[in-house]
Design a protein around this motif. Structure first.
Motif, short mmCIF file in Angstrom:
data_model
loop_
_atom_site.label_atom_id
_atom_site.label_comp_id
_atom_site.label_asym_id
_atom_site.label_seq_id
_atom_site.Cartn_x
_atom_site.Cartn_y
_atom_site.Cartn_z
N GLU A 163 0.83 -1.20 0.00
CA GLU A 163 0.00 0.00 0.00
C GLU A 163 0.86 1.25 0.00
OE1 GLU A 163 -4.07 -1.56 2.20
OE2 GLU A 163 -2.27 -1.24 3.42
N GLU A 164 2.01 1.20 0.68
CA GLU A 164 2.93 2.34 0.69
C GLU A 164 3.49 2.59 -0.70
OE1 GLU A 164 3.21 5.09 2.70
OE2 GLU A 164 3.73 3.76 4.35
N ILE A 165 3.78 1.52 -1.41
CA ILE A 165 4.27 1.65 -2.79
C ILE A 165 3.19 2.27 -3.67
CG2 ILE A 165 4.99 0.36 -4.83
CD1 ILE A 165 6.33 -1.64 -2.86
N LEU A 166 1.96 1.77 -3.53
CA LEU A 166 0.85 2.30 -4.32
C LEU A 166 0.58 3.77 -3.99
CD1 LEU A 166 -1.59 -0.75 -4.14
CD2 LEU A 166 -0.42 0.10 -6.18
N ALA A 167 0.83 4.16 -2.74
CA ALA A 167 0.64 5.55 -2.33
C ALA A 167 1.76 6.46 -2.82
CB ALA A 167 0.54 5.64 -0.81
N GLY A 168 2.86 5.84 -3.29
CA GLY A 168 3.98 6.62 -3.80
C GLY A 168 4.85 7.24 -2.71
N LYS A 169 4.80 6.67 -1.48
CA LYS A 169 5.51 7.28 -0.36
C LYS A 169 6.60 6.38 0.23
CE LYS A 169 3.07 10.99 -0.57
NZ LYS A 169 3.70 12.24 -1.08
N LYS A 170 6.91 5.29 -0.42
CA LYS A 170 7.87 4.35 0.14
C LYS A 170 9.24 4.98 0.37
CE LYS A 170 9.71 -0.35 -0.62
NZ LYS A 170 11.14 -0.10 -0.82
N LYS A 171 9.63 5.93 -0.47
CA LYS A 171 10.96 6.52 -0.36
C LYS A 171 11.05 7.67 0.64
CE LYS A 171 12.43 5.28 -5.05
NZ LYS A 171 12.94 5.79 -6.37
N PHE A 188 2.46 -10.03 11.49
CA PHE A 188 1.78 -9.02 10.69
C PHE A 188 0.82 -9.69 9.71
CE2 PHE A 188 1.13 -5.86 7.40
CZ PHE A 188 1.06 -4.67 8.11
N LYS A 189 -0.46 -9.35 9.83
CA LYS A 189 -1.50 -9.91 8.97
C LYS A 189 -1.95 -8.87 7.97
CE LYS A 189 -1.56 -13.70 11.42
NZ LYS A 189 -1.10 -14.99 10.86
N LYS A 190 -2.40 -9.30 6.81
CA LYS A 190 -2.86 -8.34 5.80
C LYS A 190 -3.78 -9.01 4.80
CE LYS A 190 1.33 -9.12 3.03
NZ LYS A 190 2.51 -8.49 2.39
N LYS A 191 -4.57 -8.17 4.16
CA LYS A 191 -5.38 -8.58 3.02
C LYS A 191 -4.98 -7.73 1.82
CE LYS A 191 -9.34 -10.87 5.06
NZ LYS A 191 -10.83 -10.96 5.08
N ARG A 192 -5.73 -7.86 0.75
CA ARG A 192 -5.40 -7.13 -0.47
C ARG A 192 -5.40 -5.63 -0.21
NH1 ARG A 192 -8.24 -6.05 -5.40
NH2 ARG A 192 -10.15 -6.98 -4.58
N ALA A 193 -4.54 -4.93 -0.91
CA ALA A 193 -4.36 -3.49 -0.71
C ALA A 193 -5.69 -2.73 -0.76
CB ALA A 193 -3.40 -2.93 -1.75
#
Length: 225
Positions: A163-171, A188-193
């Motif tokens: 989700e961070e990558i999709l938000a464009g904020k990973k860097k 850490f648990k997760k589902k689809r973005a």
């Protein structure tokens, strides 16, 4: 019934940039609406107290219920203008602490020892520690009396790396929630973005992303019913 304590950020920009951030509005209002509909009162606190900025990106995802609370005098005054300082908070008054998100929290939530003490006090009294999205940052440095991270060995969730990558904020973010949670020993648990998801492990209740506050409340209300 004791009250719910909602934690908000004071950070106005991504550190080292002129890019604005702040509270992701819906992550506060969705939670508060559900809590108040259950007849429970809410207070608001931030690391510094006072003014709480809004993340402009979050304002693109508002709906009628978010705007209704945003426009209310109570929310404007007690959440956005005059949020309490940690020193003003008596942990005995609350059955849950809820950490909201917005990228700004990554800079002021993890380093605030006062909020950590408040959360731990609520937790030790049989209350709940909860968060949504980047609000998980508030949990990362809470340690129990034995010096162990409270999230160690616990099932939790928060804003994912994908989700961070999709938000464009990973860097530009100071850490990745998913990686740091694992470093702290959490499962850490997760589902689809960007799909609604919340998980409970004992008295920890966490939501994955901005679409998950209501799922957090549902788990919380079942737990205390």
């Amino acid at each position: 019934m004791k009250k719910a304590l909602v934690v908000l950020t004071n950070v106005t920009r991504y550190k080292g940039t002129d890019d604005p951030t702040g509270l992701w509005l819906g992550e506060a209002t969705d939670f508060v609406e559900e809590i108040q509909n259950a007849g429970i009162d809410v207070d608001y606190v931030s690391p510094k107290g006072g003014f709480v900025p809004l993340d402009p990106r979050g304002m693109k995802y508002v709906d009628a219920s978010i705007m209704k609370m945003y426009e209310s005098d109570d929310f404007q005054q007690r959440a956005l203008i005059h949020s309490m300082k940690p020193a003003d908070v008596n942990p005995d008054d609350y059955f849950v602490i809820y950490y909201t998100g917005g990228h700004g929290v990554m800079w002021d939530f993890p380093i605030n020892s006062e909020l950590q003490k408040i959360a731990l006090s609520i937790y030790h009294q049989g209350g709940y520690i909860s968060s949504v999205c980047h609000g998980i940052a508030g949990l990362f440095n809470i340690k129990d009396d034995d010096g162990e991270y409270v999230i160690k060995g616990k099932n939790i969730t928060g804003f994912t790396t994908s989700e961070e990558i999709l938000a464009g904020k990973k860097k530009v973010v100071p850490f990745l929630n998913e990686e740091l949670a694992k470093q702290r020993g959490a499962n850490f648990k997760k589902k689809r973005a960007y799909k609604e998801f919340a998980v409970q492990d004992g008295h920890l209740i966490t939501g994955q992303n901005p679409f998950s506050p209501r799922a957090v409340v549902k788990l919380l209300l079942v737990a205390v019913s």
